[in-house]
Design a protein around this motif. Structure first.
Motif, PDB file in Angstrom:
ATOM      1  N   THR A  39       3.645  21.806 -20.232  1.00  0.00           N
ATOM      2  CA  THR A  39       4.382  23.015 -19.915  1.00  0.00           C
ATOM      3  C   THR A  39       5.267  22.746 -18.696  1.00  0.00           C
ATOM      4  O   THR A  39       5.007  21.827 -17.906  1.00  0.00           O
ATOM      5  CB  THR A  39       3.448  24.190 -19.591  1.00  0.00           C
ATOM      6  N   LEU A  40       6.317  23.552 -18.537  1.00  0.00           N
ATOM      7  CA  LEU A  40       7.201  23.396 -17.375  1.00  0.00           C
ATOM      8  C   LEU A  40       6.422  23.615 -16.077  1.00  0.00           C
ATOM      9  O   LEU A  40       6.647  22.926 -15.080  1.00  0.00           O
ATOM     10  CB  LEU A  40       8.364  24.383 -17.469  1.00  0.00           C
ATOM     11  N   LYS A  41       5.503  24.583 -16.094  1.00  0.00           N
ATOM     12  CA  LYS A  41       4.731  24.860 -14.884  1.00  0.00           C
ATOM     13  C   LYS A  41       3.825  23.697 -14.533  1.00  0.00           C
ATOM     14  O   LYS A  41       3.690  23.331 -13.358  1.00  0.00           O
ATOM     15  CB  LYS A  41       3.905  26.139 -15.074  1.00  0.00           C
ATOM     16  N   ALA A  42       3.203  23.086 -15.556  1.00  0.00           N
ATOM     17  CA  ALA A  42       2.348  21.927 -15.299  1.00  0.00           C
ATOM     18  C   ALA A  42       3.163  20.790 -14.698  1.00  0.00           C
ATOM     19  O   ALA A  42       2.741  20.151 -13.719  1.00  0.00           O
ATOM     20  CB  ALA A  42       1.682  21.478 -16.596  1.00  0.00           C
ATOM     21  N   ALA A  43       4.340  20.519 -15.254  1.00  0.00           N
ATOM     22  CA  ALA A  43       5.186  19.441 -14.740  1.00  0.00           C
ATOM     23  C   ALA A  43       5.602  19.715 -13.295  1.00  0.00           C
ATOM     24  O   ALA A  43       5.612  18.805 -12.457  1.00  0.00           O
ATOM     25  CB  ALA A  43       6.417  19.278 -15.628  1.00  0.00           C
ATOM     26  N   ARG A  44       5.915  20.968 -12.993  1.00  0.00           N
ATOM     27  CA  ARG A  44       6.320  21.322 -11.625  1.00  0.00           C
ATOM     28  C   ARG A  44       5.178  21.117 -10.640  1.00  0.00           C
ATOM     29  O   ARG A  44       5.377  20.556  -9.551  1.00  0.00           O
ATOM     30  CB  ARG A  44       6.804  22.778 -11.591  1.00  0.00           C
ATOM     31  N   LEU A  45       3.979  21.537 -11.012  1.00  0.00           N
ATOM     32  CA  LEU A  45       2.835  21.392 -10.107  1.00  0.00           C
ATOM     33  C   LEU A  45       2.472  19.923  -9.890  1.00  0.00           C
ATOM     34  O   LEU A  45       2.136  19.513  -8.776  1.00  0.00           O
ATOM     35  CB  LEU A  45       1.639  22.163 -10.663  1.00  0.00           C
ATOM     36  N   ILE A  46       2.532  19.142 -10.959  1.00  0.00           N
ATOM     37  CA  ILE A  46       2.236  17.704 -10.826  1.00  0.00           C
ATOM     38  C   ILE A  46       3.274  17.036  -9.924  1.00  0.00           C
ATOM     39  O   ILE A  46       2.940  16.213  -9.066  1.00  0.00           O
ATOM     40  CB  ILE A  46       2.206  17.035 -12.215  1.00  0.00           C
ATOM     41  N   SER A  47       4.538  17.406 -10.102  1.00  0.00           N
ATOM     42  CA  SER A  47       5.628  16.784  -9.346  1.00  0.00           C
ATOM     43  C   SER A  47       5.595  17.126  -7.856  1.00  0.00           C
ATOM     44  O   SER A  47       6.188  16.411  -7.047  1.00  0.00           O
ATOM     45  CB  SER A  47       6.982  17.209  -9.935  1.00  0.00           C
ATOM     46  N   SER A  48       4.921  18.206  -7.501  1.00  0.00           N
ATOM     47  CA  SER A  48       4.861  18.608  -6.094  1.00  0.00           C
ATOM     48  C   SER A  48       3.468  18.431  -5.497  1.00  0.00           C
ATOM     49  O   SER A  48       3.226  18.831  -4.346  1.00  0.00           O
ATOM     50  CB  SER A  48       5.300  20.069  -5.948  1.00  0.00           C
ATOM     51  N   ALA A  49       2.560  17.834  -6.246  1.00  0.00           N
ATOM     52  CA  ALA A  49       1.170  17.703  -5.786  1.00  0.00           C
ATOM     53  C   ALA A  49       1.041  16.699  -4.651  1.00  0.00           C
ATOM     54  O   ALA A  49       1.735  15.685  -4.604  1.00  0.00           O
ATOM     55  CB  ALA A  49       0.277  17.290  -6.952  1.00  0.00           C
ATOM     56  N   GLU A  50       0.130  17.008  -3.729  1.00  0.00           N
ATOM     57  CA  GLU A  50      -0.221  16.068  -2.669  1.00  0.00           C
ATOM     58  C   GLU A  50      -1.506  15.313  -3.004  1.00  0.00           C
ATOM     59  O   GLU A  50      -1.782  14.258  -2.441  1.00  0.00           O
ATOM     60  CB  GLU A  50      -0.383  16.823  -1.354  1.00  0.00           C
ATOM     61  N   VAL A  51      -2.296  15.875  -3.915  1.00  0.00           N
ATOM     62  CA  VAL A  51      -3.504  15.207  -4.388  1.00  0.00           C
ATOM     63  C   VAL A  51      -3.749  15.628  -5.833  1.00  0.00           C
ATOM     64  O   VAL A  51      -3.576  16.791  -6.181  1.00  0.00           O
ATOM     65  CB  VAL A  51      -4.732  15.524  -3.495  1.00  0.00           C
ATOM     66  N   ILE A  52      -4.103  14.649  -6.679  1.00  0.00           N
ATOM     67  CA  ILE A  52      -4.406  14.921  -8.075  1.00  0.00           C
ATOM     68  C   ILE A  52      -5.754  14.290  -8.411  1.00  0.00           C
ATOM     69  O   ILE A  52      -5.973  13.103  -8.164  1.00  0.00           O
ATOM     70  CB  ILE A  52      -3.325  14.359  -9.019  1.00  0.00           C
ATOM     71  N   VAL A  53      -6.631  15.090  -8.981  1.00  0.00           N
ATOM     72  CA  VAL A  53      -7.921  14.620  -9.481  1.00  0.00           C
ATOM     73  C   VAL A  53      -7.820  14.671 -11.004  1.00  0.00           C
ATOM     74  O   VAL A  53      -7.693  15.746 -11.581  1.00  0.00           O
ATOM     75  CB  VAL A  53      -9.070  15.517  -8.973  1.00  0.00           C
ATOM     76  N   TYR A  54      -7.836  13.494 -11.653  1.00  0.00           N
ATOM     77  CA  TYR A  54      -7.473  13.457 -13.068  1.00  0.00           C
ATOM     78  C   TYR A  54      -8.519  12.788 -13.949  1.00  0.00           C
ATOM     79  O   TYR A  54      -9.353  12.009 -13.497  1.00  0.00           O
ATOM     80  CB  TYR A  54      -6.122  12.755 -13.249  1.00  0.00           C
ATOM     81  N   ASP A  55      -8.436  13.123 -15.234  1.00  0.00           N
ATOM     82  CA  ASP A  55      -9.388  12.643 -16.236  1.00  0.00           C
ATOM     83  C   ASP A  55      -8.878  11.412 -16.977  1.00  0.00           C
ATOM     84  O   ASP A  55      -7.710  11.031 -16.855  1.00  0.00           O
ATOM     85  CB  ASP A  55      -9.684  13.743 -17.251  1.00  0.00           C
ATOM     86  N   ALA A  56      -9.755  10.861 -17.823  1.00  0.00           N
ATOM     87  CA  ALA A  56      -9.448   9.618 -18.530  1.00  0.00           C
ATOM     88  C   ALA A  56      -8.331   9.771 -19.555  1.00  0.00           C
ATOM     89  O   ALA A  56      -7.605   8.823 -19.834  1.00  0.00           O
ATOM     90  CB  ALA A  56     -10.708   9.086 -19.218  1.00  0.00           C
ATOM     91  N   LEU A  57      -8.180  10.949 -20.137  1.00  0.00           N
ATOM     92  CA  LEU A  57      -7.212  11.132 -21.216  1.00  0.00           C
ATOM     93  C   LEU A  57      -5.827  11.536 -20.718  1.00  0.00           C
ATOM     94  O   LEU A  57      -4.933  11.805 -21.532  1.00  0.00           O
ATOM     95  CB  LEU A  57      -7.729  12.166 -22.216  1.00  0.00           C
ATOM     96  N   VAL A  58      -5.617  11.572 -19.415  1.00  0.00           N
ATOM     97  CA  VAL A  58      -4.291  11.865 -18.870  1.00  0.00           C
ATOM     98  C   VAL A  58      -3.456  10.591 -18.937  1.00  0.00           C
ATOM     99  O   VAL A  58      -3.851   9.546 -18.421  1.00  0.00           O
ATOM    100  CB  VAL A  58      -4.383  12.371 -17.420  1.00  0.00           C
ATOM    101  N   SER A  59      -2.297  10.654 -19.573  1.00  0.00           N
ATOM    102  CA  SER A  59      -1.491   9.456 -19.801  1.00  0.00           C
ATOM    103  C   SER A  59      -0.778   8.999 -18.527  1.00  0.00           C
ATOM    104  O   SER A  59      -0.530   9.780 -17.603  1.00  0.00           O
ATOM    105  CB  SER A  59      -0.448   9.716 -20.893  1.00  0.00           C
ATOM    106  N   ASP A  60      -0.437   7.712 -18.501  1.00  0.00           N
ATOM    107  CA  ASP A  60       0.289   7.145 -17.358  1.00  0.00           C
ATOM    108  C   ASP A  60       1.653   7.801 -17.193  1.00  0.00           C
ATOM    109  O   ASP A  60       2.137   7.957 -16.067  1.00  0.00           O
ATOM    110  CB  ASP A  60       0.451   5.634 -17.539  1.00  0.00           C
ATOM    111  N   ASP A  61       2.290   8.168 -18.309  1.00  0.00           N
ATOM    112  CA  ASP A  61       3.594   8.825 -18.229  1.00  0.00           C
ATOM    113  C   ASP A  61       3.507  10.115 -17.432  1.00  0.00           C
ATOM    114  O   ASP A  61       4.387  10.421 -16.617  1.00  0.00           O
ATOM    115  CB  ASP A  61       4.118   9.142 -19.638  1.00  0.00           C
ATOM    116  N   ILE A  62       2.455  10.861 -17.667  1.00  0.00           N
ATOM    117  CA  ILE A  62       2.293  12.136 -16.961  1.00  0.00           C
ATOM    118  C   ILE A  62       1.981  11.893 -15.482  1.00  0.00           C
ATOM    119  O   ILE A  62       2.528  12.563 -14.602  1.00  0.00           O
ATOM    120  CB  ILE A  62       1.200  12.980 -17.637  1.00  0.00           C
ATOM    121  N   LEU A  63       1.139  10.913 -15.203  1.00  0.00           N
ATOM    122  CA  LEU A  63       0.831  10.599 -13.798  1.00  0.00           C
ATOM    123  C   LEU A  63       2.056  10.105 -13.048  1.00  0.00           C
ATOM    124  O   LEU A  63       2.154  10.264 -11.827  1.00  0.00           O
ATOM    125  CB  LEU A  63      -0.279   9.543 -13.733  1.00  0.00           C
ATOM    126  N   SER A  64       3.010   9.522 -13.774  1.00  0.00           N
ATOM    127  CA  SER A  64       4.218   9.013 -13.115  1.00  0.00           C
ATOM    128  C   SER A  64       5.077  10.133 -12.532  1.00  0.00           C
ATOM    129  O   SER A  64       5.973   9.875 -11.717  1.00  0.00           O
ATOM    130  CB  SER A  64       5.050   8.184 -14.103  1.00  0.00           C
TER     131      SER A  64
END
Length: 286
Positions: A39-64
């Motif tokens: 979602t656009l909101k998810a992308a915005r929050l990820i792009s402005s995050a100072e810390v991310i706690v993530y799971d195994a199924l989150v792709s490298d593209d999204i973490l980038s």
């Protein structure tokens, strides 16, 4: 907790807040792999995050999408492999939140479809931390769409039931309830339980020819679709050697999707031109 987890938590909790604490954390669904399904909101929050706690199924593209300065903590759970405990994850989230960081808990699929999102939100709330849920495309929707299988279809299936393949009611009544009229079944993380699933459904009266689709790495570049039926479901599952998550869809909708896939494969420019000619003929005055 393991020693490494204790040390990591200690470092997180010792760190000074970078700003006035906001005491709020976003629990975000990363969808089922394809970055374009965020979602656009998810992308915005990820792009402005100072810390991310993530799971195994989150792709490298999204973490980038995360800033280069973002702190990343991997807490993935994978079947049969060493995994982070839920207690550790809860404490890590709390530690990040009280530092006043723009904190994101990033989960594959949707946070609240077999994702423990509300468990973590409850823990945070009980400790004075507010959170918000950002929905994600859950595997049932993403995998079915990328495989071309409708989860409901007029005259075939009027409902869909999502079932965890790891822990479910194995009683006769439980299986019979899953076979309610015109229902598609979607089993998450169920490949290893394929034999038990087939046995339970057959004992509950399901047709041995009921179609089954295994969707491995759904909505990703390496997606693999394997078709079967209840009679050979267990044997088919044993032969699937694809690394990565596998979703199981059971029901007549699989046949509909398979027919669509065959038609799509046969589409050519010649057939498209014939369709245009047909439309032109229909449009002519009598």
């Amino acid at each position: 907790m393991k020693t490494a987890e204790i040390l990591e938590l200690t470092n997180v909790l010792k760190a000074e807040p970078r700003q006035k604490p906001a005491y709020k954390l976003a629990i975000v669904g990363a969808g089922c792999g394809d970055i374009e399904l965020l979602t656009l909101k998810a992308a915005r929050l990820i792009s402005s995050a100072e810390v991310i706690v993530y799971d195994a199924l989150v792709s490298d593209d999204i973490l980038s999408l995360a800033p280069k300065t973002c702190e990343l903590y991997f807490v993935g759970k994978r079947c049969g492999l060493p995994s982070s405990t839920q207690d550790y994850i809860n404490e890590l989230l709390l530690g990040c939140a009280v530092r006043g960081l723009n904190a994101v808990r990033l989960k594959g699929g949707d946070p609240n479809v077999f994702g423990r999102g509300c468990e973590e939100a409850l823990f945070l709330a009980r400790n004075g931390i507010a959170s918000e849920f950002i929905p994600g495309v859950t595997a049932a929707l993403g995998c079915a769409a990328s495989a071309g299988i409708p989860l409901t279809h007029r005259g075939v299936a009027r409902s869909v039931t999502l079932v965890t393949g790891t822990v479910f009611d194995t009683s006769a009544l439980g299986w019979q309830s899953l076979l309610s009229a015109q229902t598609s079944l979607v089993f998450y993380m169920g490949k290893e339980q394929a034999a038990n699933i087939a046995h339970g459904l057959l004992d509950a009266g399901a047709n041995v020819q009921l179609p089954v689709a295994f969707v491995s790495n759904g909505a990703r570049a390496k997606q693999v679709i394997t078709y079967a039926n209840l009679g050979n479901m267990a044997e088919t599952a044993r032969k699937i050697e694809v690394a990565g998550p596998t979703l199981i869809i059971v029901g007549e909708v699989v046949s509909v999707g398979k027919e669509l896939s065959g038609l799509m494969d046969s589409i050519s420019n010649t057939r498209a031109e014939a369709a245009l000619e047909r439309l032109a003929e229909v449009g002519k005055p009598v």
